[in-house]
Scaffold this motif. Structure first.
Motif, PDB file in Angstrom:
ATOM      1  N   GLY A 128      49.025  48.850  31.406  1.00  0.00           N
ATOM      2  CA  GLY A 128      49.949  47.737  31.524  1.00  0.00           C
ATOM      3  C   GLY A 128      50.173  47.308  32.967  1.00  0.00           C
ATOM      4  N   LEU A 129      50.333  48.283  33.869  1.00  0.00           N
ATOM      5  CA  LEU A 129      50.542  47.956  35.281  1.00  0.00           C
ATOM      6  C   LEU A 129      49.295  47.335  35.893  1.00  0.00           C
ATOM      7  N   SER A 130      48.118  47.755  35.440  1.00  0.00           N
ATOM      8  CA  SER A 130      46.870  47.164  35.950  1.00  0.00           C
ATOM      9  C   SER A 130      46.796  45.682  35.587  1.00  0.00           C
ATOM     10  N   PHE A 131      47.116  45.366  34.318  1.00  0.00           N
ATOM     11  CA  PHE A 131      47.115  43.961  33.904  1.00  0.00           C
ATOM     12  C   PHE A 131      48.218  43.186  34.621  1.00  0.00           C
ATOM     13  N   ALA A 132      49.402  43.800  34.764  1.00  0.00           N
ATOM     14  CA  ALA A 132      50.507  43.120  35.439  1.00  0.00           C
ATOM     15  C   ALA A 132      50.156  42.815  36.890  1.00  0.00           C
ATOM     16  N   LEU A 133      49.524  43.789  37.564  1.00  0.00           N
ATOM     17  CA  LEU A 133      49.136  43.576  38.961  1.00  0.00           C
ATOM     18  C   LEU A 133      48.128  42.441  39.075  1.00  0.00           C
ATOM     19  N   THR A 134      47.174  42.395  38.135  1.00  0.00           N
ATOM     20  CA  THR A 134      46.175  41.325  38.160  1.00  0.00           C
ATOM     21  C   THR A 134      46.817  39.961  37.950  1.00  0.00           C
ATOM     22  N   ILE A 135      47.680  39.854  36.930  1.00  0.00           N
ATOM     23  CA  ILE A 135      48.317  38.571  36.627  1.00  0.00           C
ATOM     24  C   ILE A 135      49.219  38.123  37.775  1.00  0.00           C
ATOM     25  N   GLN A 136      50.013  39.044  38.313  1.00  0.00           N
ATOM     26  CA  GLN A 136      50.944  38.674  39.371  1.00  0.00           C
ATOM     27  C   GLN A 136      50.224  38.318  40.666  1.00  0.00           C
ATOM     28  N   SER A 137      49.140  39.024  40.990  1.00  0.00           N
ATOM     29  CA  SER A 137      48.387  38.697  42.205  1.00  0.00           C
ATOM     30  C   SER A 137      47.715  37.341  42.075  1.00  0.00           C
TER      31      SER A 137
END
Length: 207
Positions: A56-65
């Motif tokens: 979840g954090l990997s996807f969140a980091l990608t989307i937010q970046s």
């Protein structure tokens, strides 16, 4: 002129210009609903669902970046992009959905704060709800004195919460082997594992 002004800005102010907004954004991951979900998943399954947090954090980091890059490159936020790209009817639908999402996200935080005050200090629930609302108004009022004041207060609260978390971690002495296994070996054992995994994923996506 702009370049000269940036060069004359003290390094500390430049650092706060990047760190301050980061503290404000981090609050989304530290609200009572998210923390309760994480604690409940840990109580039920120990470290077995850490792989959900990692994914979840990997996807969140990608989307937010990607979102941050879009904002920096275009100079526009999401609402401005929607207004430029979508017809009026779609924009009204998006606005209504955004308002519903804000209300749905805020209700658990207000109620969670009220319950926390009741558990810690025996404050009646209805008074806790009023105090939570007053707290929000006070923080919003700090913006009148500059965004740095608001960022400083939020940053202080986040650091206090972080110190409490690491103190508990040191006291609990978790097993490094179990942590690594939980992060990289997907498992869904137990009758509530799937529902807890969905709750964890929702807590990560919501911010």
């Amino acid at each position: 002129m702009a370049l000269v002004q940036i060069e004359e800005t003290p390094s500390r102010k430049k650092l706060l210009g990047y760190v301050g907004p980061g503290f404000l954004v981090s609050v989304a991951y530290l609200d009572p609903g998210n923390l309760e979900t994480d604690l409940q998943a840990g109580a039920d399954h120990k470290f077995e669902l850490l792989w959900i947090v990692l994914v979840g954090l990997s996807f969140a980091l990608t989307i937010q970046s990607r979102s941050a890059n879009l904002g920096v490159a275009s100079g526009k936020h999401l609402a401005e992009h929607c207004k430029a790209e979508y017809p009026t009817s779609v924009n009204y639908c998006l606005w209504i959905l955004a308002e519903v999402a804000v209300i749905a996200a805020d209700i658990p935080e207000v109620v969670g704060t009220a319950f926390a005050l009741h558990i810690l200090f025996k404050v009646p629930i209805w008074i806790g709800v009023l105090l939570a609302g007053l707290n929000t108004l006070l923080l919003l009022g700090l913006q009148r004195y500059g965004i740095r004041k608001l960022e400083g207060v939020i940053g202080l609260l986040v650091m206090v919460l972080g110190c409490c978390f690491f103190t508990v971690m040191v006291h609990a002495k978790p097993s490094a082997e179990e942590i690594l296994t939980g992060m990289f070996v997907p498992k869904l054992n137990g009758p509530r594992a799937t529902s807890d995994a969905i709750a964890l994923l929702g807590a990560l996506i919501m911010p």
